[in-house]
Design an enzyme around this catalytic site. Structure first.
Site, PDB file in Angstrom:
ATOM      1  N   HIS A 178      -9.582 -36.887 -83.230  1.00 64.39           N
ATOM      2  CA  HIS A 178      -9.104 -36.368 -82.107  1.00 64.39           C
ATOM      3  C   HIS A 178      -8.596 -37.451 -80.852  1.00 64.39           C
ATOM      4  O   HIS A 178      -8.712 -38.621 -81.304  1.00 64.39           O
ATOM      5  CB  HIS A 178      -9.911 -35.489 -81.466  1.00 64.39           C
ATOM      6  CG  HIS A 178     -11.171 -36.146 -80.676  1.00 64.39           C
ATOM      7  ND1 HIS A 178     -12.308 -36.589 -81.336  1.00 64.39           N
ATOM      8  CD2 HIS A 178     -11.583 -36.349 -79.402  1.00 64.39           C
ATOM      9  CE1 HIS A 178     -13.113 -37.145 -80.522  1.00 64.39           C
ATOM     10  NE2 HIS A 178     -12.859 -36.874 -79.271  1.00 64.39           N
TER      11      HIS A 178
ATOM     12  N   HIS B 163      -9.057 -38.157 -77.781  1.00 66.57           N
ATOM     13  CA  HIS B 163      -9.740 -38.459 -76.648  1.00 66.57           C
ATOM     14  C   HIS B 163      -9.320 -40.251 -76.546  1.00 66.57           C
ATOM     15  O   HIS B 163      -9.859 -40.770 -77.679  1.00 66.57           O
ATOM     16  CB  HIS B 163     -11.199 -37.927 -76.529  1.00 66.57           C
ATOM     17  CG  HIS B 163     -11.165 -36.779 -76.308  1.00 66.57           C
ATOM     18  ND1 HIS B 163     -12.222 -35.745 -76.199  1.00 66.57           N
ATOM     19  CD2 HIS B 163      -9.967 -35.776 -75.877  1.00 66.57           C
ATOM     20  CE1 HIS B 163     -12.102 -34.463 -75.848  1.00 66.57           C
ATOM     21  NE2 HIS B 163     -10.880 -34.622 -75.543  1.00 66.57           N
TER      22      HIS B 163
ATOM     23  N   ASP C 137     -11.649 -42.727 -75.864  1.00 65.65           N
ATOM     24  CA  ASP C 137     -12.677 -43.541 -76.584  1.00 65.65           C
ATOM     25  C   ASP C 137     -12.408 -43.495 -78.051  1.00 65.65           C
ATOM     26  O   ASP C 137     -13.247 -44.389 -78.706  1.00 65.65           O
ATOM     27  CB  ASP C 137     -14.090 -42.862 -76.144  1.00 65.65           C
ATOM     28  CG  ASP C 137     -14.260 -41.554 -76.384  1.00 65.65           C
ATOM     29  OD1 ASP C 137     -13.545 -40.597 -76.214  1.00 65.65           O
ATOM     30  OD2 ASP C 137     -15.504 -41.374 -76.941  1.00 65.65           O
TER      31      ASP C 137
END
Length: 318
Positions: A59, A61, A63
């Protein structure tokens, strides 16, 4: 199959743990799953090298993806010419493009962006596939399962020679390939001298997720399940709010799937210095091997029918 844990921290890095990244080497193929900030330095420090052609993002995000621009730029500086493929969830192509753009220049080599949905075969190789499966992280997200094909059964040379009188040669190859052969007026069937197919290995990487049936299904009989284990029981409500899993929930999925081994990653900074708590809670419900890999730890995953044992090597003992 060699798995190197390049980043095992949650959203915030620590002095000991980098954000999410997992390198996998299989028979010379090198794959990278997620690429958090600083991943290229981890690759240098832990010796995986940059010889990768496939990056799989669970995904978008930060991080899990902020290491992509720097890695691509370094590959460009190293005069890379061959293409690299970035696999990402459906609906995220523009975000991947925007992620690459801030470096100022597009790489001189081709960067191919492939969008995948649950159920898609993201990568199809002669002896294995990388399949995307559904996860629950309140955003466009998938997990990935590296699934090897069944291997040929063992060839029984002794039976071929002594019972059927077949000398070593081309007929052995045909029989092992599943073809009947003629020998001294008799048709020799391959199943007479070749054992049953042998299972391949299954490596499952969830990225960030709540425990779900789709993960359990993807992890059925997994040789290694790498699962989100962000929180301990004491923060179960926080796990639900942020669409992550507790170590116990990850272990319940592993147990229900019949997985052999469970690696807990994406560990919250709340447990710095007491990560043992996560392992202890997971071990209460999962009878297989549970471990919390440090950054740089290497797991060598044997074939299910191999005489070799699973081996986990700590970074300071390599």
């Amino acid at each position: 199959m060699r798995v190197t844990f390049l980043g095992t921290s949650g959203a915030v890095p620590t002095t000991e743990r980098n954000p999410s990244a997992l390198a996998v080497e299989r028979e010379g193929d090198r794959l990278l799953f997620d690429c958090g900030e600083g991943t290229q330095r981890q690759m240098m420090q832990f010796g995986t090298g940059f010889d990768i052609d496939q990056i799989f993002l669970t995904h978008m995000h930060g991080d899990h993806v902020l290491g992509v621009p720097g890695l691509l730029q370094t590959l460009d500086f190293n005069e890379r010419e061959r293409p690299i493929s970035i696999h990402a969830p459906a609906g995220t192509r523009s975000r991947v493009e925007q992620l690459i753009a801030p470096t100022g220049n597009r790489p001189s080599y081709p960067v191919r962006i492939a969008q995948v949905e649950p159920g898609d075969v993201a990568l199809d190789r002669a002896e294995y596939e990388v399949r995307a499966f559904a996860v629950d992280h309140q955003t466009d997200a998938v997990g990935y399962a590296l699934v090897e094909d069944e291997r040929k059964g063992h060839f029984d040379r002794e039976t071929a020679e002594e019972e059927f009188g077949i000398p070593p040669g081309p007929k052995y190859s045909k029989l092992h390939a599943g073809e009947p052969v003629e020998h001294e007026g008799e048709t020799i069937q391959p199943e007479w001298v070749v054992g049953p197919p042998r299972p391949g290995r299954r490596l499952v990487y969830t990225g960030d997720t709540r425990p779900t049936d789709s993960v359990r299904s993807a992890a059925t009989d997994a040789d290694l399940l790498v699962h989100d284990g962000t929180f301990a029981d004491e923060h179960a409500s926080r796990a639900r709010q942020t669409a992550h899993s507790t170590a116990r929930e990850a272990a319940e999925i592993a147990a229900a799937a019949g997985a052999k081994r469970l690696a807990l990653t994406h560990l919250s900074t709340r447990y710095t210095g007491r990560a043992w708590k996560l392992e202890a809670e997971a071990s209460e419900v999962f009878e297989g091997r549970v471990f919390l890999p440090d950054d740089g730890a290497v797991a060598d995953v044997p074939y299910p029918d191999s005489d070799e044992s699973f081996r986990l090597t700590a970074p300071d003992s390599r």
